[in-house]
Structures are given as C-alpha cells and as structure tokens.
Enzyme design. Structure first.
Site, mmCIF file in Angstrom:
data_model
loop_
_atom_site.group_PDB
_atom_site.id
_atom_site.type_symbol
_atom_site.label_atom_id
_atom_site.label_comp_id
_atom_site.label_asym_id
_atom_site.label_seq_id
_atom_site.Cartn_x
_atom_site.Cartn_y
_atom_site.Cartn_z
ATOM 1 N N PRO B 207 47.811 -30.224 23.997
ATOM 2 C CA PRO B 207 46.569 -30.177 24.772
ATOM 3 C C PRO B 207 46.110 -28.733 24.941
ATOM 4 C CG PRO B 207 48.250 -31.494 25.886
ATOM 5 C CD PRO B 207 48.927 -30.766 24.776
ATOM 6 N N GLY B 209 43.092 -26.528 27.055
ATOM 7 C CA GLY B 209 42.027 -26.589 28.057
ATOM 8 C C GLY B 209 41.143 -25.367 27.934
ATOM 9 N N PHE B 280 37.039 -19.368 32.766
ATOM 10 C CA PHE B 280 37.380 -20.036 31.512
ATOM 11 C C PHE B 280 38.417 -21.140 31.660
ATOM 12 C CE2 PHE B 280 36.169 -15.632 30.614
ATOM 13 C CZ PHE B 280 35.021 -15.877 29.869
ATOM 14 N N THR B 343 53.651 -31.171 28.371
ATOM 15 C CA THR B 343 54.812 -31.729 27.689
ATOM 16 C C THR B 343 54.872 -33.244 27.814
ATOM 17 O OG1 THR B 343 56.173 -31.449 29.667
ATOM 18 C CG2 THR B 343 56.218 -29.662 28.054
ATOM 19 N N TYR B 551 51.629 -9.811 42.614
ATOM 20 C CA TYR B 551 51.052 -9.733 41.286
ATOM 21 C C TYR B 551 51.239 -8.319 40.770
ATOM 22 C CZ TYR B 551 47.843 -11.676 37.851
ATOM 23 O OH TYR B 551 47.296 -12.189 36.714
#
Lengths: 676, 631
Positions: B207, B209, B280, B343, B551
């Site tokens: 898949p 996206g 996105f 998965t 981060y």
C-alpha cells in the site's frame, strides 16, 4: 581501546619529572599563593559545600528513602531527615582554597624533607586535564601509605587542575585537627562498617552521585578500600565503584572517565608499623599524637616517590556490550535499584581492570628486585647458620642484574638510572632500608628488631616473631614486584607440579591457581586463557619454556628462570597449606576469624621452629584472612550467620582435597569455575 | 491578526488549488496512459463527487521525483549568494532570506561554491524491468481499475523520504527492486477486487498513501521474487459523508491531510489533525503508522480521533459493527490496524471525529535563558494540564536556525523593533544568545478563552524565567517544520546530508536524553571521520502527562567522506541506541518500518513479537502484504 596489549598506555617516551626540583629552587610561599584557576568539566560552576549538601538532602532519592526508613522504624519523617542531615554533616567535605594553599605550603616543606624526588609523568597530567574537560573524572590511586592522601591534591594544585574530593575512612576524621584539615582539603568521610544501615547508604551514595553528576570536582577514591599492608594490591571493594558509575548507567552523564594512578614508594613511611600489624600487634588508633610522635619519621630518608597518571579509561567504551543500560528504564531514576547480575559483574571487572593498570604502571625500585632474591636465599638457609652467613654481595649483585633483565623482558617498569654504575644503584637503594638489612663484610643480612632495653632473654617463639618482622618488611617490597612475575610463575609452577607437558593439564592447574589465589593476587575475571597465553609467551621469550599446539615444556636451560619463579610463589603456597592443615585438625569445627588467626599463627611458629616451614608469610594475618576468603568463595568453608561475629564451619574433605590438588597429589577437578 | 492572516492564506491556497485541479482534469482527458478511469459504484450515501484531490495519478507532474514536495517550490542560492524560496505556495515563497547563507556556511563549514547537484532526470536504464504476473494483469484489466508499469510511476513509489533513499535518487544509483506495477483503486470495492486478485495470483501488494515514510517502509524487499504491486490510494480521496449530530466524518483513506482539512473547512469543520507532513501524508498512512498531529493537545492523536476503520485484508474486510464512542469488546481490533504499517491489509475508509473550526487562533512564543528552564516549564504546563493546542520547545541551535529563515525586512522600523527586542533580552535580561531557547505556542478556541489561556501559560513561563517573545517568533517556529524538508534538498545541493528522528520519553529523562544523544552524535561523527562539526538540534514537540516527544535534527557536511550515506546511517544507528539506553521509545510517530526492525524484540518482548506474528499469520498467511515492515 585500552584493554588489550598495554592497558596502562605506557610509552617509552613517558618521561617523569620531579616536582620537588622546582620547589627546591623557588619560594614555597609563592607556590602556595599562586593564581589557581582550574577549568572543571563543562565549566561547571564551583559548588559550595553547603549548596552540595542541600542538593543531596533535597534529592528525590533521599526523600524516598527517608520516607521508607520512617515507615520501617516508626519514627517521624522529620526525625529521619534530621538524622540524614546529621550523617551528611559528619560525612561532607568542605573544600576551601585557602586551606589548600596552607596545605600546599606545609606539604612542600614536608615532602622536600621526606623525599629526594616526587616524580610524575607530565604527559599523564596533560591527558588528565583533557579528560576533565570532557566528562566527570574519577581518580583511582592505589593505596600504600597515608602520604597518598594529599599528594594528588598537591600535584593537581601545582598543575592548576581541579582539586579532587576524596573518600576517606572515618578513623582519619577522629584525629584532632587532622580530620578538619583533611575535610577542608576536600576529604569526605565514610564509616567503616556500614552494614545494612539503609539511611547511611542512601546519604553516601546520593552524595557521591551528586558530585559525579555535577562534575565540578574529580572524585578520588581507593578502589582497594584500605591501605595495603602487604604492599600487594587488594581485592577491589565495589560499593564506591557502583556509586560513581551509576550516573553513567542511568544516563545522567554521557560518560565517566576512570584514571588509574600508580603511586610507588622506594620506602613506605609506615613500613615497620605494617609488619607489626600483620604479626598481630594491633594497629594503633589513628590519633594526632600518634602522628606527631611519628615526627621522627621526618628525619629519615624515603628516597623517591613516583606518581604515574594512567591512560584515562572511558567507562562508556569499556562497558559497551557488557551493560544494558535499558535495565534502568522501567523504574523511576530517583529510586534505588539493585543492579543486575551482569552489571555487577561488569563493575567488578572494571575494578579489576583498574587495579591491573595500576600494577602495570607502578614503578619498581632496584630494592624490590633485591628483596625477592634476599628472601629466597633466606628461605633456603637453615635458620641456625643464617646469621653468620647471609648472602654475599657479589652473588646478590650478579643475581639482581639477571633479575633486572628478566623483569624488563616481562614488561616491568624499573627506576634504574643509567648512571651511576649498577653496583652503586643497588647499594644506595638498599641503604634506604638500613633498618632491616645490612651489608657487612661483603655479606648481606637481615636485622632483627632489638628487644626493649633491659628486657631479659626472650623465648624462642618471640625470636621467631622478631625474625618474622624483618622478613615481612622485606617481603612487602618483594610484593611490589610480584605482579610482574605472578602469571609466568603460575605457569612454571603448573608445569612443575603437574609433571605434565600437556597444555591442557597445565592450563587447568593454572586456572586452579588463579582461582585459589585470587584473593592474594588480582586477576581479571574471564581472562584466564589470555593470561595463560601471555604468560607462556613471556616465558618463551626468555627461553624458559617451549610451546607447541598441544604441549608446554620446560627445557633444562630455562631452569634458572622457572625455579626462581616457583620460589617466588612458594611462601604463599606454604602459607595456604598451613592454614589448610590447621582447618583440617580434629578440634577445629566452628570458628571465628578471631580464633583462627592466632591458632594458625601458633601452628606456623611451631612449624618454623621445627624447620618444616621456612617462610614467614604464614604468620601474616592478611594472608591468613585471604585464605579464609578463598575457602569461602570456593565453598570449602561456610559462613554461619550467628550473633555479631560471623562463624565459619570448615568442610574438611573439601579443604584436604584443595590441599592435595595444590600439592599435585590430586589432579585438578574439571568442574570449571564459571567466573574464570 | 493572526487569524486574519490565516484565513486570507487559506483563500489563496484554495484558489491555487482549484486552478491546479482544473489542469489535472485536462490531463486526464488526454488519456495518454490509455487507462480508462471508471467511477466506482455510487455509494449508499449517494456521494458522486468528482475526484478533485490534490494528488494526480502521475505524481511526478507536480512533485519532485527526487526530493521533497512540489516541483515549483525549492530553496536555492541565487547569483548574489542569497537564499530564495521559489514558487507561490508558501508564506516564504518568492522571498529572499538574507541570513540563510551565512548561517548555512557557518553551521556546516559548507560553501555555496561546493555544489553537489542532483541527477536532473530519471535514467530509465537504472530501473529494473517489471516482472509482471500476466494472469494478474489480465484479470486486473477486466476490472477496469487503472494501472501502470511505466518506470517513472514505479520509481516514485519505490521509496519514502529517508536520507539514503533521496540520496540514491539524486545520485542516479541503480535500483535493486522497485514495484513492478502501480494500481490506482478508486474506492473500497476496487481494493477488495485487487486484494482478491493478488491472493489468487500470489502477487505482493504494498500500500502507498502519501509516500512520506521515513522508516524505509516503502522500500521493496530485495528478496521478493513475486510481482510487486504498489497500491496507490491517492484516488480514494472523498469525504463520503459528514455527520453533524455526532460530529464525525466518513472519509476514504487515501485523502491527504491538506485536502481533508480544506474540504471539511468548506463545511465549517476540521479534524485538527496536523502532522508536519500533512501537506502530503494520507489518512490511511496516519492510521497505519499511528501518526501524531501537532495540535494533539486539543484534538488528540490519530488513535483518539478514529471512530471506525474499514480495512481490506487477504482474509476479508475487517471492521466494527457500530460507532459506539468506546466499547468493551475484548482487545480493540483497531489497534491491530493502527501501526500495522501495511503488513496486514489496506485501510480503505475511516470514520473520524470532526470539530467546528475554532473561532480564534493565536501564535505566541516564550524565550527562556536555558533549555533546562524551558523543559521545566513545559513539564509544569503538562502537570497543570493547560497545554495550548501546540507547545514546542526549540533548543538554541534551532532558534538560530529559525532566525536564519527571516525574510528580508522591508521597513527600517521593523528592523529597529527587532534590534530593541534583542537588546532587551540579551542585555537587559542577561540572556546568553548562545544558550537561550524559545518555546512556540499555538492557542485555539474562542477569543476570550484563548486570551485567558494565554495568560495562564505565560504566567507559568514567567516562574521559570521565561519572557514572552511575540507572535512572529512563534509562527516562524511552525514555519520551520513545513519547510525543513525543502531545506534538506538545499543542503544536499551543497554536500550537506540531514535527517530527523524522534522518540518519546518520561519527563525525568528528557534533559539527559537530549544531551546524551547530541553528544553521541558529535562523538560518533568524529570517530567516523566526519570532518566538520555536525549540527545536532532537538525540540520537545509534544507534551503528555507523563512524558514528552523529542524531535532531533541531525546534519553534517560530508565533504571528504567516501560513503556519506553509510556514515550517516551508522551515526543514526548509534543515536537510536543511545535513545533506547536513555529510556526513550523506539518511535513516537514515525513508526518502525524496516529501518528500526532490529530493535522490535527488545522494545516489545519476545511474546509481544510472537503475538504480532500470529496475527499476521492468521490475517495474511501468504504474505500478500509483503513489505516486511515491523517484524
């Protein structure tokens, strides 16, 4: 990086320089009042003793333990907190620059009087300075004399490095004034028997950890825990080690740097005291008067002192793959947590590693080598005729020079100047020890302590003790050199005892020796096969053994080396056998350490008098205690927890099996100890 | 003022989008691929809306094939050496950034003279020929679902945005394995058909996206010998219905973040889910990786937002029978799908919570003298549970980075005010410019409450020595996160490689973790021969009751290195080990993919891995969903 070939990082170009030379040339006052602007780790701001104590008291960890103790004892939290505060007051250092200056001035005077040189490796200091910038530093000197205490602070002060905070034993604190002086010079005091005092442990560990975390001063402690009375390395104590390392394991600091430091003396100030203690004359309480009385020691010459600052060891690098820091992820970091078995093993391994480095970078005086030979000669001579004969100076010279070659090829670091001639070097090295040894009419003899004036004739037993005192004093200097020879000596003994040429047999006996003697000599856990290979290769280098894939043999021409090496171990083997045979006696069942020591001593005295025993090491209480620890570790003695004194029960069949194996009457049982 | 700005921005963007969409429609009519786009059967709700998503099937028509984002938007150093951001899409678009060059050169020891340009076009010879499963292709054709096996389409779906992936594209390296074909289902039923056919013909499905993965999750396993089909969900991008009573919307999972927000906004709603990649990344991708949005303090993370998930697996369709807000029906099956990383199957439709668009939005910022003070403040804010929609703490390096992105100041007055502010903070308040850090804030709600909330937060900040530093600083902080990926492309043009990674960690370990990870990176770089000081920077991006999300940015100048990507990977690996050793998690929201698989066992225990394996074995025994992520 530093674990393999030469962990000490010793390089030929490492040059020593004498810091006293400068002191003899310029003003001590100027030195004491010099500008002192060390740069600590990450430019950590100075932390006053009061602020440090407050940080400790207000830590989550201490609050938690305080609450816990209050719950357990039923006391109020405030009371427990006060108690903690009291412990902290007793413990804490109060480092003051003014005092360091005063001390600097005094020490300059004292050191100049005591020592002809204090040699340090400047390269090591440069490395230390670098290390201090990068991470919290732990200074880990060996401990051979009370002089050790302030000498590092003195050196660091001289070189503009941050003054360390030093872990000291409480007895020192109790000395009038001295305690306060030490405290103001940065010493903090730890009780000797902490046992299971939870609050005390908590205060101490938080105190140490806070110092490490903030990194404003290096922490200095003796990994051996005590001053070694035999001048051999002692089994490392791990309590402090765990405390200083925990901030790294818990990720509170990026890394911690261990700096092994070897302090070597030509002559130790307390030498006669040490021998007395080993022979059971109790250690005098450390009092100020005692120290003042010891002023006469100021009048003697103690030769040189060497301080070698070893290669800084990165805990992060050394523990890589040995410690899984994730084990600390599931408990709040402020709570006490017992480290996992792997971590404990790793810490112990690190401590052994440090001791190995200390040994490897210690400096041997010519006298240490001579002491080995003098004692071997003494052992081989019948006590009756020895007084007249002694060892001839020529023979001693010849043998010492041979031994010097051997020691150098084994990697020893000797303080043996190229000038003057060798003979003179030896003579002057021995002259420092004129209280125990003398060269008269070309013969070298040990001196016995004279009895008190006017005392009548002494018993034969007393005679043994007096002789033993001299022997043990010399033995201490022999011990300084043992680390150089111990592993090859064990291989030599293994070849001899097993009467086998099979590498396998020899190795298993070698392992048996490592295991049995690991309280007397410090080996690195899990390194036995490397130790064996290295020892074989040293012996091969000097022609003492030949090796093949399956065999290790000792050729005729290597006999001189191998018999010297075996003789070096003999006193220890004898001492162990004496203790073994004592414990196998019928009337020994359950005993305490206090009962065992005098009993073994009297057995040894009897054997010495009858000539069955020739070495005095069996009289040394430290050796006896080491045997007991070894037996406990090997399961041949069990500890019965009763009352205040530990009692022990001897497992006689196991002990006699050990005795037989040691003597080569039984093969080594192949139930390998997983530790090795 | 902030909200005004926003709404005019929004209008502008909406207009741009409309014109672009028109262009796409034209392209479709050309029908150059020869594929017939067949509409799905009309759904029960009667939604017959035309596909008007931002993402065309031929993504490369509007997006870079070898870098981040839109083809028309990029940073470059112009002839005068000044940095510019091209295009018209962003607030920075068309502006010059006078201080960026200095910052760039000083930070990395780089020089605008040392270019390392990318291969301009894809060389078809580096793409392995497709291994097609003819029977599958035949059957697929019969369904009318569009597909392609052109090299550009396949390569575009062979990667995410990991450094090594983009670096390889730029260098024009040969691909070991790319998808053999790409299919574009239009609706749930299309997906059911595709999965059935894949099972029937033993074809591997991956898949796809938004393609913004940074965990090597989209990489084709090189050992895969079956035909690999990339299932691109981008055309499944409609809001199927909107329920204003229960405040939920039922949405096709291929929709990307910006489209979802835009469409909902048209009806006066939003999801409030704004991951940094929202331009996105797709809804299905969020579900499959357990995404987190910057405003999660108000709206929640994806697992809090999702009410119902429909997914197609080789065993059939999995979904719940009702939309109860909470159920006690054994372990929540949503949690098998959330984080499954493609998965187990394809998420096709999601019902998620919506909220009315907030009346008022306000940015803000606080300057602290030190990172420690900032962390203590965030901790306190979390403790009092009064975190604004977003609160982030940028370290000193990131603060300077943000400042380097200041556009040219037009008026002397602004210049003067800036100078005054700086004087006030550094001279009067004694903040060290090389120590100070800034927290950026975003408040949402009705005006009165926002102002009240703002005061509360600023009061807490003041107790930690924080000084309010204005809306502009705050807004710029958020801007940085949207353009950072574009900046990476600029860096790569000049021999600088960069990447970001994240973790979550209990509060008491935040400081030590940040410090140790940075230190580890610096030392590892040195040991591996990186000749310039790397940039290591971190920010606390999310606060929770018991911990925070951290981060990291990490970048270095690779001149003089033989294999910069390999060096980079070694350092990143070491950094992750350091994170784990300091009590950080394997991932907060990026996921595991293939990049971090090796640590799964230690992270969730053997039994945990076994549980996941047994689910995989039941749901997909033939490993049709064979991207080999996670396990």
């Amino acid at each position: 990086m530093t674990t393999c070939e030469d962990p000490s990082g010793y390089k030929q170009e490492d040059e020593f320089m004498d810091i006293l030379e400068e002191r003899r040339r310029s003003s001590d006052l100027g030195h004491a009042l010099r500008t002192f602007t060390p740069s600590p780790y990450r430019g950590a701001p100075p932390l006053s003793a009061g602020a440090l104590n407050r940080m400790v008291l207000e830590s989550q960890y201490l609050r938690y333990v305080t609450k816990e103790v209050a719950m357990e004892t039923g006391e109020s939290v405030d009371l427990v907190r006060e108690e903690a505060s009291g412990i902290l007051d007793e413990m804490s250092q109060n480092l003051q620059l003014g005092f360091i200056r005063l001390l600097g001035f005094t020490l300059s005077k004292v050191f100049k009087r005591l020592f002809s040189h204090i040699n340090i490796n400047q390269e090591g200091l440069n490395r230390l300075q670098q290390a201090i910038q990068e991470s919290p530093v732990i200074l880990m000197p060996n401990h051979r004399s009370y002089v050790d205490f302030l000498v590092l602070s003195y050196i660091l002060f001289t070189y503009d490095l941050p003054i360390p905070v030093i872990a000291a034993g409480i007895p020192l604190m109790d000395m009038k004034m001295v305690g306060e002086i030490l405290r103001r010079s940065g010493a903090f005091f730890i009780r000797r028997a902490i046992g299971s005092d939870k609050l005390y442990w908590a205060v101490l560990s938080e105190y140490v950890k806070t110092i490490v975390r903030t990194g404003y001063a290096p922490v200095e402690f003796y990994v051996e825990g005590l001053r070694s009375r035999t001048l051999k390395s002692l089994t490392p104590k791990l309590g402090m080690m765990h405390m200083v390392l925990e901030p790294f394991f818990k990720g509170e600091v990026y890394d911690i740097t261990l700096v092994p430091i070897s302090i070597s003396y030509d002559r130790v100030l307390e030498e006669s005291l040490l021998a007395h203690e080993l022979l059971g004359v109790p250690k005098p309480r450390e009092t100020t008067m005692g120290l003042l009385k010891a002023r006469r020691v100021l009048e003697d010459d103690y030769g040189s002192m060497h301080v070698y600052f070893g290669m800084p060891l990165s805990v992060r690098q050394l523990t890589k793959g040995r410690v899984d820091r994730c084990e600390y992820n599931l408990l709040p970091r402020d709570l006490p947590q017992r480290p996992s078995v792997e971590t404990q093993e790793c810490v112990s391994w690190l401590a052994q590693q440090v001791i190995r480095v200390q040994e490897q970078s210690s400096i041997l005086s010519p006298w240490s080598l001579m002491a080995c030979l003098v004692l071997q000669d003494h052992q081989n001579t019948d006590p009756g005729e020895e007084q007249e004969k002694g060892l001839s100076w020529e023979l001693l010279t010849q043998r010492t020079l041979w031994l010097k070659g051997l020691a150098i090829s084994f990697g020893a670091r000797l303080d043996w100047p190229e000038q003057p001639p060798e003979n003179q070097v030896m003579a002057s090295s021995m002259a420092l020890h004129s209280s125990v040894i003398r060269c008269h009419q070309g013969r070298v003899t040990l001196l016995e302590e004279e009895g008190p004036v006017g005392a009548g004739p002494f018993t034969t037993e007393e005679g043994v003790v007096r002789r033993a005192r001299a022997v043990l004093m010399v033995a201490a200097y022999r011990n300084q050199a043992l680390h150089v020879f111990i592993r090859p000596a064990m291989v030599a003994l293994a070849i001899h005892t097993t009467r086998s040429s099979q590498r396998e047999d020899i190795y298993s006996y070698f392992r048996f020796l490592l295991d049995l003697f690991s309280n007397d000599f410090i080996f690195i856990t899990g390194r036995s096969s490397q130790d064996f290979e290295e020892a074989c290769s040293l012996l091969r280098k000097c022609g003492a053994v030949q090796t093949s894939q399956q065999e290790v043999t000792s050729p005729e021409e290597g006999q001189r080396t191998t018999s010297f090496l075996r003789a070096l171990l003999q006193p220890f083997i004898d001492a162990y056998q004496v203790v073994f045979s004592h414990l196998c006696l019928e009337d020994v069942e359950v005993f305490t350490e206090r009962q065992m020591v005098p009993a073994v001593r009297s057995l040894a005295t009897k054997l010495l008098l009858s000539g069955e025993l020739t070495s005095c090491d069996a009289l040394s209480s430290d050796t006896q205690k080491n045997v007991l620890s070894a037996l406990l570790r090997l399961g041949a003695v069990t500890r019965l927890r009763t009352a205040e004194h530990s009692e022990f029960r001897a497992n006689k069949p196991a002990i006699s099996r050990l005795a037989d194996t040691l003597a080569g009457r039984l093969p080594v049982q192949t139930a390998p100890n997983p530790r090795l | 003022m902030a909200s005004n700005n926003n709404s005019s921005d929004r209008q502008r963007i909406a207009q741009q989008r409309l014109s672009r969409i028109a262009a796409h429609l034209h392209k479709h009519e050309d029908g150059n691929s020869g594929i017939i786009a067949k509409e799905c059967k009309i759904d029960a709700t009667g939604s017959t809306e035309e596909n008007k998503g931002t993402v065309p099937r031929k993504r490369q028509e509007i997006m870079k094939w070898n870098g981040w984002g839109y083809s028309d938007s990029k940073f470059l150093f112009n002839k005068k050496g000044q940095a510019e951001f091209t295009g018209k899409r962003y607030r920075l678009s068309g502006m010059t950034l006078p201080s960026l060059q200095d910052w760039f050169e000083n930070t990395f020891g780089a020089s605008v003279k040392h270019k390392s340009p990318a291969t301009p076009v894809l060389n078809a010879s580096v793409v392995p020929p497709p291994r097609l499963n003819e029977a599958f292709v035949e059957n697929l054709k019969a369904t009318g679902i569009p597909f392609s096996n052109e090299a550009e389409d396949r390569v575009f779906r062979a990667h995410g945005h990991c450094l090594h992936e983009i670096f390889a594209l730029r260098e024009g390296k040969k691909f070991e394995r790319v998808p053999d074909m790409v299919v574009w289902p239009n609706c749930h039923n299309d997906v059911v058909k595709i999965v059935e056919l894949a099972c029937k013909h033993n074809v591997c499905l991956i898949p796809y996206g938004g393609g913004t993965s940074v965990t090597s999750a989209l990489e084709c396993p090189p050992e895969e010998t079956r035909c690999i089909v990339s299932l691109d969900t981008s055309q499944m991008n409609r809001i199927l219905w909107l329920d204003e009573n229960n405040l939920v919307a039922h949405v096709e999972a291929g929709i990307i973040g910006q489209d979802l927000e835009r469409l909902l906004n048209e009806s006066g709603y939003c999801t409030g889910h704004e991951p940094d990649s929202m331009e996105f990344s797709s809804l299905g991708g969020w579900v499959a990786t357990r995404a987190s949005g910057m405003k999660k303090n108000v709206y929640g993370n994806i697992e809090d937002l999702v009410i119902h998930i429909k997914a197609v697996t080789p065993r059939g369709v999995i979904e719940k029978s009702c939309q109860g807000p909470r159920t006690s029906t054994g372990p929540d099956i949503h949690h098998f799908i959330l984080g499954s990383e493609g998965t187990l199957g394809v998420v096709t439709e999601v019902t998620m919570k919506i909220r009315p668009i907030p009346e008022y939005q306000k940015y803000g910022s606080v300057v602290f003298p030190k990172f420690e003070a900032g962390v203590a403040c965030l901790r306190e804010v979390a403790k009092q549970r009064c975190a604004p929609a977003s609160i982030r703490l940028m370290d000193n390096k990131q603060f300077h980075f943000g400042h380097a992105l200041k556009p040219q100041v037009s008026s002397i007055f602004t210049h003067f005010v800036e100078g005054l502010k700086k004087f006030y903070i550094t001279k009067l308040k004694g903040f060290d410019p090389h120590q100070l850090v800034v927290a950026t804030l975003l408040f949402e709600g009705d005006r009165e409450r926002v102002l009240q909330h703002e005061k509360q937060v600023y009061d807490i900040a003041a107790t930690f020595g924080g000084l309010a530093a204005g809306e502009d600083n705050g807004q710029r902080g958020y801007l940085l996160t949207f353009v950072i990926a574009y900046l990476r492309d600029l860096g790569m043009d000049y021999c600088v490689v960069a990447e970001s990674f994240e973790t979550s960690v209990p509060w008491d370990r935040v400081l030590d973790l940040c410090q140790n990870v940075k230190e580890r990176i610096i030392r590892e770089c040195k040991e591996r021969g990186v000749q310039f000081q790397p940039l290591t920077s971190c920010r606390v991006t999310q606060t929770y009751d018991s911990g925070a999300c951290i981060y990291f940015y990490f970048a270095f100048n690779y001149r003089g290195l033989a294999d910069p990507v390999h060096t980079y990977e070694q350092v990143e690996h070491a950094a992750r080990e350091e994170i784990l050793a300091n009590g950080g998690s394997l991932s907060h929201h990026h996921g595991v993919g293939k990049l971090r698989k090796e640590w799964m066992k230690d992270s969730i225990s053997n039994v945990g891995v076994g549980m996941l394996k047994s689910v995989k074995e039941y749901v997909d025994p033939e490993n049709i969903f064979g991207n080999r992520n996670l396990l």
